[in-house]
Design a protein around this motif. Structure first.
Motif, PDB file in Angstrom:
ATOM      1  N   LEU A  80       0.852  -1.189   0.000  1.00 19.49           N
ATOM      2  CA  LEU A  80       0.000   0.000   0.000  1.00 19.49           C
ATOM      3  C   LEU A  80       0.885   1.236   0.000  1.00 19.49           C
ATOM      4  O   LEU A  80       1.915   1.265   0.667  1.00 19.49           O
ATOM      5  N   PHE A  81       0.464   2.247  -0.731  1.00 24.07           N
ATOM      6  CA  PHE A  81       1.253   3.464  -0.854  1.00 24.07           C
ATOM      7  C   PHE A  81       1.052   4.377   0.349  1.00 24.07           C
ATOM      8  O   PHE A  81      -0.066   4.601   0.788  1.00 24.07           O
ATOM      9  N   THR A  82       2.161   4.906   0.818  1.00 25.88           N
ATOM     10  CA  THR A  82       2.119   5.844   1.941  1.00 25.88           C
ATOM     11  C   THR A  82       1.955   7.280   1.468  1.00 25.88           C
ATOM     12  O   THR A  82       1.667   8.167   2.263  1.00 25.88           O
ATOM     13  N   ASP A  83       2.147   7.508   0.170  1.00 28.35           N
ATOM     14  CA  ASP A  83       2.169   8.883  -0.346  1.00 28.35           C
ATOM     15  C   ASP A  83       0.983   9.233  -1.251  1.00 28.35           C
ATOM     16  O   ASP A  83       0.999  10.257  -1.908  1.00 28.35           O
ATOM     17  N   GLU A  84      -0.039   8.398  -1.308  1.00 31.85           N
ATOM     18  CA  GLU A  84      -1.238   8.709  -2.094  1.00 31.85           C
ATOM     19  C   GLU A  84      -2.398   8.986  -1.152  1.00 31.85           C
ATOM     20  O   GLU A  84      -2.858   8.082  -0.452  1.00 31.85           O
ATOM     21  N   LEU A  85      -2.847  10.230  -1.135  1.00 28.96           N
ATOM     22  CA  LEU A  85      -3.981  10.596  -0.277  1.00 28.96           C
ATOM     23  C   LEU A  85      -5.244  10.677  -1.110  1.00 28.96           C
ATOM     24  O   LEU A  85      -5.273  11.295  -2.168  1.00 28.96           O
ATOM     25  N   ARG A  86      -6.308  10.056  -0.593  1.00 24.75           N
ATOM     26  CA  ARG A  86      -7.616  10.061  -1.234  1.00 24.75           C
ATOM     27  C   ARG A  86      -8.674  10.237  -0.152  1.00 24.75           C
ATOM     28  O   ARG A  86      -8.396  10.156   1.038  1.00 24.75           O
ATOM     29  N   CYS A  87      -9.913  10.435  -0.580  1.00 25.68           N
ATOM     30  CA  CYS A  87     -11.058  10.604   0.330  1.00 25.68           C
ATOM     31  C   CYS A  87     -12.043   9.461   0.096  1.00 25.68           C
ATOM     32  O   CYS A  87     -13.037   9.618  -0.626  1.00 25.68           O
ATOM     33  N   PRO A  88     -11.779   8.282   0.669  1.00 24.34           N
ATOM     34  CA  PRO A  88     -12.615   7.110   0.388  1.00 24.34           C
ATOM     35  C   PRO A  88     -14.087   7.342   0.735  1.00 24.34           C
ATOM     36  O   PRO A  88     -14.419   8.064   1.678  1.00 24.34           O
ATOM     37  N   ILE A  89     -14.948   6.685  -0.049  1.00 24.30           N
ATOM     38  CA  ILE A  89     -16.388   6.760   0.173  1.00 24.30           C
ATOM     39  C   ILE A  89     -16.950   5.347   0.145  1.00 24.30           C
ATOM     40  O   ILE A  89     -16.515   4.507  -0.653  1.00 24.30           O
ATOM     41  N   ASP A  90     -17.910   5.100   1.008  1.00 21.25           N
ATOM     42  CA  ASP A  90     -18.579   3.815   1.040  1.00 21.25           C
ATOM     43  C   ASP A  90     -19.465   3.674  -0.193  1.00 21.25           C
ATOM     44  O   ASP A  90     -20.154   4.616  -0.588  1.00 21.25           O
ATOM     45  N   VAL A  91     -19.451   2.493  -0.791  1.00 20.92           N
ATOM     46  CA  VAL A  91     -20.222   2.261  -2.014  1.00 20.92           C
ATOM     47  C   VAL A  91     -21.711   2.522  -1.804  1.00 20.92           C
ATOM     48  O   VAL A  91     -22.384   3.047  -2.701  1.00 20.92           O
ATOM     49  N   THR A  92     -22.240   2.207  -0.616  1.00 19.43           N
ATOM     50  CA  THR A  92     -23.675   2.441  -0.389  1.00 19.43           C
ATOM     51  C   THR A  92     -23.982   3.928  -0.271  1.00 19.43           C
ATOM     52  O   THR A  92     -25.030   4.383  -0.735  1.00 19.43           O
ATOM     53  N   ASP A  93     -23.073   4.703   0.323  1.00 18.32           N
ATOM     54  CA  ASP A  93     -23.259   6.154   0.394  1.00 18.32           C
ATOM     55  C   ASP A  93     -23.207   6.767  -1.001  1.00 18.32           C
ATOM     56  O   ASP A  93     -24.017   7.625  -1.352  1.00 18.32           O
ATOM     57  N   LEU A  94     -22.247   6.319  -1.811  1.00 19.75           N
ATOM     58  CA  LEU A  94     -22.114   6.834  -3.172  1.00 19.75           C
ATOM     59  C   LEU A  94     -23.360   6.496  -4.000  1.00 19.75           C
ATOM     60  O   LEU A  94     -23.907   7.362  -4.687  1.00 19.75           O
ATOM     61  N   ALA A  95     -23.807   5.252  -3.915  1.00 10.23           N
ATOM     62  CA  ALA A  95     -24.986   4.843  -4.686  1.00 10.23           C
ATOM     63  C   ALA A  95     -26.220   5.641  -4.260  1.00 10.23           C
ATOM     64  O   ALA A  95     -26.989   6.111  -5.110  1.00 10.23           O
ATOM     65  N   ALA A  96     -26.388   5.823  -2.957  1.00  8.81           N
ATOM     66  CA  ALA A  96     -27.539   6.591  -2.472  1.00  8.81           C
ATOM     67  C   ALA A  96     -27.460   8.039  -2.941  1.00  8.81           C
ATOM     68  O   ALA A  96     -28.474   8.632  -3.344  1.00  8.81           O
ATOM     69  N   ALA A  97     -26.272   8.620  -2.917  1.00  8.76           N
ATOM     70  CA  ALA A  97     -26.106  10.003  -3.354  1.00  8.76           C
ATOM     71  C   ALA A  97     -26.398  10.149  -4.845  1.00  8.76           C
ATOM     72  O   ALA A  97     -27.067  11.101  -5.270  1.00  8.76           O
ATOM     73  N   VAL A  98     -25.920   9.202  -5.647  1.00 13.70           N
ATOM     74  CA  VAL A  98     -26.169   9.254  -7.095  1.00 13.70           C
ATOM     75  C   VAL A  98     -27.665   9.108  -7.380  1.00 13.70           C
ATOM     76  O   VAL A  98     -28.223   9.856  -8.188  1.00 13.70           O
ATOM     77  N   LEU A  99     -28.315   8.168  -6.714  1.00 15.85           N
ATOM     78  CA  LEU A  99     -29.763   8.003  -6.915  1.00 15.85           C
ATOM     79  C   LEU A  99     -30.526   9.257  -6.509  1.00 15.85           C
ATOM     80  O   LEU A  99     -31.466   9.677  -7.190  1.00 15.85           O
ATOM     81  N   GLU A 100     -30.113   9.849  -5.410  1.00 22.48           N
ATOM     82  CA  GLU A 100     -30.766  11.082  -4.964  1.00 22.48           C
ATOM     83  C   GLU A 100     -30.525  12.214  -5.965  1.00 22.48           C
ATOM     84  O   GLU A 100     -31.438  12.983  -6.282  1.00 22.48           O
ATOM     85  N   LEU A 101     -29.322  12.305  -6.470  1.00 19.69           N
ATOM     86  CA  LEU A 101     -28.977  13.348  -7.433  1.00 19.69           C
ATOM     87  C   LEU A 101     -29.775  13.211  -8.724  1.00 19.69           C
ATOM     88  O   LEU A 101     -30.148  14.216  -9.347  1.00 19.69           O
TER      89      LEU A 101
END
Length: 178
Positions: A80-101
């Motif tokens: 695993l990389f120590t130098d890559e920063l991301r903002c992980p999202i739960d798949v269920t949160d993402l799916a719910a947000a897309v459906l809502e959008l």
């Protein structure tokens, strides 16, 4: 189907859209892709200016590729990389947000990511704690040492999405707390 209005929605990984930097990217920042497929967002905007463009980050969830990679690194089968920063999202949160959008008339880019910026190695430690695994065997490296040509720091500011949507975008630390 005849008589059914369709809505164009593009969901793009943020590393495909942004080149990386220490400061979070706002929704309205123009794409600065370093990969050819990062131009897809620009193409969608030209084809349909009324499209909603969801920019997201590492997608995590039970059995996801990202969680599996963490388990592999914890077992010494991957790094695993120590130098890559991301903002992980739960798949269920993402799916719910897309459906809502889809039920809105929102147009343009919208960051839909978790609030926690973590390295892939930090994600591995969170997975270890969540699963009760000793992280001592976890392998880590840097993207540079592995020859990976991805942006190192891509943080998305999802403040607009949090205010627009009823879906709560949980952080990875909350998701993986035992």
């Amino acid at each position: 189907m005849p008589g059914v209005e369709t809505r164009r929605l593009d969901v793009t990984d943020r590393a495909a859209v942004h080149a990386g930097r220490p400061e979070p990217y706002a929704d309205d920042e123009p794409p600065s892709p370093i990969f050819p497929y990062g131009a897809a967002e620009t193409a969608v905007r030209v084809l349909d200016p009324g499209a909603a463009l969801v920019r997201t980050s590492l997608i995590v969830g039970e059995g996801s590729k990202q969680i599996q990679l963490c388990h592999d690194a914890l077992a010494g089968r991957a790094s695993l990389f120590t130098d890559e920063l991301r903002c992980p999202i739960d798949v269920t949160d993402l799916a719910a947000a897309v459906l809502e959008l889809l039920g809105t008339d929102y147009a343009g880019p919208l960051n839909v990511a978790g609030p926690d910026a973590v390295s892939r190695a930090e994600l591995g430690l969170l997975v270890a704690a969540h699963a009760g695994i000793d992280p001592a065997g976890m392998k880590t490296t840097t993207g540079a040492a592995a020859g990976v040509l991805r942006p190192a720091e891509v943080r998305l500011d999802s403040t607009r999405a949090a205010g627009l949507l009823g879906t709560r975008l949980r952080g990875v630390r909350e998701l993986l707390t035992r």
